[in-house]
Write an enzyme that holds these catalytic residues in place. Structure first.
Site, PDB file in Angstrom:
ATOM      1  N   THR A 185       0.857  -1.184   0.000  1.00 57.67           N
ATOM      2  CA  THR A 185       0.000   0.000   0.000  1.00 57.67           C
ATOM      3  C   THR A 185       0.892   1.232   0.000  1.00 57.67           C
ATOM      4  O   THR A 185       2.053   1.166   0.416  1.00 57.67           O
ATOM      5  CB  THR A 185      -0.869   0.035   1.264  1.00 57.67           C
ATOM      6  OG1 THR A 185       0.009   0.106   2.391  1.00 57.67           O
ATOM      7  CG2 THR A 185      -1.706  -1.218   1.375  1.00 57.67           C
ATOM      8  N   LYS A 439     -16.018  15.109  13.959  1.00 56.05           N
ATOM      9  CA  LYS A 439     -17.037  14.578  14.855  1.00 56.05           C
ATOM     10  C   LYS A 439     -17.573  15.697  15.732  1.00 56.05           C
ATOM     11  O   LYS A 439     -16.920  16.138  16.665  1.00 56.05           O
ATOM     12  CB  LYS A 439     -16.451  13.443  15.689  1.00 56.05           C
ATOM     13  CG  LYS A 439     -15.987  12.316  14.768  1.00 56.05           C
ATOM     14  CD  LYS A 439     -15.516  11.078  15.486  1.00 56.05           C
ATOM     15  CE  LYS A 439     -15.124  10.043  14.432  1.00 56.05           C
ATOM     16  NZ  LYS A 439     -14.667   8.784  15.020  1.00 56.05           N
ATOM     17  N   TRP A 444     -21.273  13.132  12.337  1.00 57.60           N
ATOM     18  CA  TRP A 444     -20.066  13.237  11.523  1.00 57.60           C
ATOM     19  C   TRP A 444     -20.258  14.247  10.389  1.00 57.60           C
ATOM     20  O   TRP A 444     -21.285  14.281   9.728  1.00 57.60           O
ATOM     21  CB  TRP A 444     -19.695  11.873  10.925  1.00 57.60           C
ATOM     22  CG  TRP A 444     -19.286  10.849  11.956  1.00 57.60           C
ATOM     23  CD1 TRP A 444     -19.278  11.017  13.312  1.00 57.60           C
ATOM     24  CD2 TRP A 444     -18.847   9.513  11.706  1.00 57.60           C
ATOM     25  NE1 TRP A 444     -18.843   9.861  13.932  1.00 57.60           N
ATOM     26  CE2 TRP A 444     -18.577   8.928  12.964  1.00 57.60           C
ATOM     27  CE3 TRP A 444     -18.646   8.765  10.552  1.00 57.60           C
ATOM     28  CZ2 TRP A 444     -18.122   7.608  13.093  1.00 57.60           C
ATOM     29  CZ3 TRP A 444     -18.191   7.466  10.685  1.00 57.60           C
ATOM     30  CH2 TRP A 444     -17.927   6.890  11.948  1.00 57.60           C
TER      31      TRP A 444
END
Lengths: 546, 546
Positions: A185, A439, A444
C-alpha cells in the site's frame, strides 16, 4: 458430508493456459519501452513465460520466494508475472512512482531475490544497488542489444534467457491458498504494508470482475490496460483479459493524451481502465486536436473519485459510458462499481449522474458494512455516514509479516479507513477518510465535501477542512483557503458561498487564508500536517463557549 | 507460503444473502401450481427460506442429511432449496418425469429423510409411500387450504411451517467442500447414479456462467427459467439470477407454447433457457397465433442438439439470438457454449450457422480433452473424432456412494461418454455417443450423422445406424429405416440419397427396413436394444470378405 466434485485448485497459471489453448492466436499489443509497437499472441506469451520459469528455476527460485517487477505495462511484463506465479513464487509489483527510500524499504521488507525491470529504471537501480542486499540479480525486459553498456552489474536481458531455455515447464500443482502476488500500500501513515494475494484470491477476483455488471469483458473486446500492473494488479486486467481471450493493448511508458489516443484508434479499443488524471489528459488532447473516438464504448475509472466533467465529456462528446469503480490494494482491488440497476438505467442521463458519481454497488463475493463509532449498523439512507468495512475472498486478512497486527473485526470485516454513505438503491459513496471526518456533537461531518464545494469559489486555488477541538461539540470544522494569486477575500465571502450548499451545522466555525496547503506524495491534501500546524487553534466559537 | 487474504468459504447461502441485501426488492414471479401468478422478492424469499430452515432443524435435519424436492419451478421451490442448503443439508432434486420404479430407487439410494413436493405429485407419493421407508415426512409447497383432504399421511403445508417459525437462523459456517446438492443421472445403462455437488462447485459454476460470453446475466435482465430445477440445477439459474439480482420468472407446471408466450410478454422477459422441445412448442404456438416477441433477446438451448430450424426461426422471425450450450448432470451442467468469437461474429448469419449448430467453446474453468482409443490427443481440425473428457472445479469426481468406481483418468479428466470433434476455432461438436460410434479399420464413423441425414429422405419416418461386426474392418455401418406409412423403398434409394453427403467409406454396408425403431424413456433411439436385435447379423460385405 463432502461433495464429490473434482479437485481443481484455483491457480492463475490455468488462466494463461486457457488463453493459450482456446484463444492462442489472440494478440497482446505493446508500445514497447524501446519504441516500436510489438505484437505477440497469448500462445506465444505462455511459451515465453514457461521459458522464463525455467530460467528462474535455474537461478534457484523456490515456491514462496519473492521475485519483483519494476516495469511498465507490456507483454513482457505479463510474461514475467506468469513465469513467477506459475512456479509458485510470489510476484511482487514495485511502484516506480514511489520515492527511492520507499522502494528500497519495500524491496528489503519483501526480501526480493530477483527484480524484473525495464530499461527506464536502470539509473534508479544502479544508484541504489547497494541498498537492496537481498536482490541477487536483475532481469531487464529487453534484448542484449538494448541492454549492453547499461552499467547495471550482472543484469541479464529477458530475451536472452527466453532464447536459452526451453518451454517445457510444469506449472501449478500447489495449493490454491499459496501466495501468488505481493503489492504494498502507498502507506500514508507509517511504512508501506504488503498485501499478499493468493492464487485463489486472484482467480476468484477474476471471475467476479468478469460478470456483465462488473467489468463485463468479452472475447470480442479490445482492452487498453492503462492502469499499471503495479497499481493493484492493473485492476485484474492481466488476469481477466486472458481468461476470456480479450485482445489486450499495453501502453508501455507513454500515458500522455496523444499516445493513448493513438492506441485507442489504431488498435480499435472497446474498453479501457485508468485513474481520472489519464482521462483528463486524453480529453484535453482530444479537445485541442478535435480528435474523435470511433470504437471505444466503456471506460472504468477508479483510484480517486470521478469528476462530473469527465463523465459528461465522455458521454456527451464521445458517446462513451463511464463506470465509476472503487477499491483498494487490500481489495484486489475491486470493491464496488456504479453500473446501473434497471431503475437507475431508466432515468435520464442527467438524473443518472448522481449515481454515476457515487462509488457504486458491490458484486456477489463482496460484503460491505457501514457502522458508527458504537459498531452499530448505519441506515442505508444516503445521508448517514459510517465507517466502511469490507469482507470477501479477495479482501486482505492480514499484512505481510504481520505488519499492522490484526486487521479484522469480530465478524471478519476489514476496516477500509473510509467513511461512506449507502443510499436506498445500494450505491455507496466515500465521503471522507475516517481520520479526517469531523465529529461534532456525536454526528459526523465530511471534511472532503465542504472543501470540494469551497474550492469551487472563483477566488480559491485550494481549500482544506479539518476538525478543530471545541469544548462543547468535541470538534468543529475549520476551513483553510489558499487564494488565487492576486486575490483578496474575507471569511464571510466563503461562508455565504457555502450557505445552502451544505447543512447549517456543517458550516465552518472559522475561515483562515493561508499561503500554502501541503500536498502528500500522491497529490492529496496532507491533513495530518495541517492538523499539526493548527494544533491548539482556538475557534472564535470555542472562545465564546469556553 | 500461504496468501494472507480473508477466509471466506464459497457457500451458496451467501448468494441469496447477497440478493436479499443488495437486490431485496427484485421480484421472483411464479405461475403457481394452484393457478394464480404469485410475486415475491428476494428479500422475502430469504426470510421465508430461513423460516423453513428452522422447520427443518426442528425435524432434526443435520448437516449432510438428504432432503429431496419433487417440484416444478417456483419461488417456493427456491425457498426449499436455500432452506436445505443453508443449514448444510443436501438438496436432492427428483425428476418427476422418471418412472415410479426409478424414483423409488433414487429416493432409497439417497436415503432422503424429507421430501418437499407440489400438489401435482401427491397421487404418485400416496401410491408409492410404502416404497420409500427412509422418508419421514412430506412438506407440500402450498397452504393448508389447498393441502387438506389430500390423503398423504403426515404431509405438512410449507406455508404453515413458514408461519410457525421465525426467520432468525444462521446459515453457512461450514466448509465450502460440504455437499450441497444431489442429482441423479438418467442412467441409460444400469441404475441412475448420483452427482453430489458441493457448495464450492455450485458457487464457482455460478461465477463462471455469469461471464458475458457465457450466460452473461445482468441485474437488468428478466429471466424465464423454463429449464427445470430438477434438470441439472436449472442450468444454474436459481443461483446465478439471485447472484446478480436478475428478475426471475418461474413457469410452474405449464410449459406449453401459450403459457410460455404469455409469461415472456407479460413479464417482459429478456433471457430464457430450455431444451429444444419447449422452443418448438413455443414457435409452433407463435406461428399459429401470429404472436410476436417484444422483449426477448437471448435464449440458451441445451439438453440436446439445437435444430437449425429453431435457430433460424428465432433469428429471422423474432430477432432473438440463440446460444447453443452443452453440458451434463456431471458438469453442473455447463460445459461449452456457442457464443461467437470475433471472427465468427464477423460472418454473415448464414455463415455463422455451422458454428451455432456446434456445442461450442469452454469458458475458463472448463478443460476439454479429445482422445483416440490409444489415449493420444486428436487434432483440433473439425473432422477428427475423439472421446470427449472434461476437467474442472464443477465436474464430477465420483458418484454418490462410489457407484461406478473410479471415474477419472490419470490426468483427472472425466470421460463424458461422448465422441466429438473440435475445430480450428475451438468449437466442439458432439458427433456420437462413444458406445454407438462405429469403429471401421481403426477409424471412427458417427452413427448419428448418418442417421440424421438418412432421416431426411422423404420416405423415412425414422432412421438408425449401428455398427455390425465385420471380419476385415471390425465394424461396418448398418442403416435401419422405418418408412412412413404406406411407403415402399429399396436400399439403393437410401444409398444414393447418402452419396455425396457423407464420406465414401462411411456408406452403410446394408440397409434394412423395419417396422419399429425402439426409443428410450428420454425419446432417444435405443441403440442398445437395436444392437441386441441385430446381434450376429451378417452383412453382405462380410459374407464376401469372409
Amino acid at each position: 458430508m463432502q461433495g464429490l466434485m473434482q479437485d481443481w485448485p484455483l491457480t492463475v497459471d490455468k488462466v494463461l493456459d486457457h488463453a493459450a489453448e482456446w484463444h492462442g492466436e489472440r494478440e497482446v499489443v505493446t508500445r514497447s519501452v524501446e519504441g516500436p509497437i510489438v505484437r505477440v499472441t497469448y500462445g506465444e506469451i505462455r511459451d515465453r513465460a514457461k521459458r522464463l520459469s525455467n530460467a528462474l528455476l535455474g537461478f534457484g527460485i523456490q515456491p514462496g520466494d519473492r521475485v519483483a517487477t519494476l516495469a511498465w505495462n507490456s507483454a513482457r511484463h505479463i510474461e514475467a508475472w506468469y513465469a513467477i506465479m506459475g512456479i509458485g513464487a510470489v510476484c511482487h509489483t514495485l511502484n516506480p512512482r514511489l520515492f527511492a527510500d520507499q522502494l528500497c524499504y519495500i524491496i528489503n521488507h519483501a526480501g526480493d531475490r530477483i527484480i524484473f525491470t525495464d530499461l527506464t529504471f536502470l539509473p534508479f537501480l544502479i544508484e541504489n544497488r547497494a541498498r537492496m542486499p537481498t536482490v541477487e540479480r536483475f532481469i531487464v525486459l529487453t534484448d542484449d542489444d538494448h541492454l549492453k553498456g547499461s552499467g547495471l552489474e550482472g543484469a541479464l536481458a529477458s530475451e536472452t534467457l527466453i532464447a536459452r531455455h526451453d518451454a517445457d515447464c510444469v506449472w501449478g500443482g500447489f495449493d490454491e491458498q499459496a501466495a501468488c502476488g505481493l503489492c504494498y500500500t502507498s502507506g500514508t501513515t507509517g511504512n508501506p504494508k504488503g498485501v499478499l494475494y493468493s492464487h485463489r484470491s486472484n482467480f476468484l477476483h477474476t471471475l467476479v470482475t468478469l460478470q456483465t455488471d462488473v467489468m463485463g469483458l468479452s472475447v470480442k473486446d479490445t482492452v487498453l490496460a492503462v492502469v499499471p500492473m503495479f497499481h493493484a494488479n492493473a485492476w485484474g486486467l492481466t488476469f481477466s483479459c486472458p481468461a476470456v481471450g480479450a485482445k489486450l493493448i499495453m501502453p508501455g511508458a507513454k500515458m500522455d493524451g496523444a499516445s493513448i489516443h493513438e492506441l485507442l484508434e489504431t488498435e480499435k479499443v472497446t474498453f479501457s481502465a485508468a485513474v481520472p488524471t489519464v482521462w483528463q489528459m486524453l480529453l484535453a488532447h482530444m479537445r485541442e486536436t478535435k480528435a474523435t473516438l470511433t470504437t471505444l464504448k466503456r471506460v472504468v475509472i477508479g483510484g480517486s473519485a470521478v469528476p462530473e466533467a469527465i463523465l459528461r465529456a465522455f458521454h456527451d462528446d464521445y458517446g462513451v459510458d463511464v463506470v465509476h469503480a472503487w477499491g483498494m490494494t487490500e481489495t484486489s482491488p475491486l470493491g464496488t462499481l456504479s453500473t446501473p440497476t434497471p431503475e437507475v438505467a431508466a432515468l435520464s442521463f442527467d438524473d443518472q449522474i448522481p449515481y454515476k458519481l457515487k462509488q457504486g454497488r458491490p458484486p456477489v463475493g463482496v460484503q460491505l458494512k457501514l457502522t458508527g463509532d458504537d459498531g452499530a449498523a448505519k441506515p442505508r439512507d444516503g445521508t448517514s455516514f459510517g465507517r466502511l468495512s469490507i469482507r470477501g475472498p479477495f479482501i486482505a486478512g492480514a499484512y505481510f509479516k504481520g505488519d499492522g497486527g490484526n486487521l479484522l473485526d469480530e465478524e471478519g470485516f476489514f476496516d477500509t479507513g473510509d467513511v461512506a454513505t449507502i443510499d436506498q438503491a445500494g450505491y455507496m459513496q466515500i465521503t471522507d477518510r475516517a481520520k479526517d471526518v469531523i465529529k461534532s456533537g456525536g454526528e459526523w461531518i465530511s471534511s472532503i465535501e465542504i472543501e470540494n464545494i469551497a474550492a469551487g469559489h472563483p477566488k480559491a486555488l485550494l481549500a482544506a477542512v479539518i476538525g478543530v477541538a471545541h469544548p462543547k461539540w468535541d470538534e468543529r470544522p475549520l476551513l483553510l483557503v489558499r487564494l488565487r494569486d492576486g486575490e483578496t477575500a474575507e471569511p464571510g465571502e466563503f461562508l455565504r458561498y457555502l450557505d445552502g450548499k451544505i447543512a447549517k451545522w456543517w458550516m465552518p466555525d472559522d475561515v483562515v487564508f493561508v499561503d500554502d496547503i501541503p500536498l502528500g506524495a500522491t497529490g492529496k491534501i496532507d491533513k495530518k500536517l495541517i492538523r499539526q500546524r493548527f494544533e491548539g487553534y482556538l475557534l472564535p466559537t470555542a472562545a465564546k463557549a469556553g
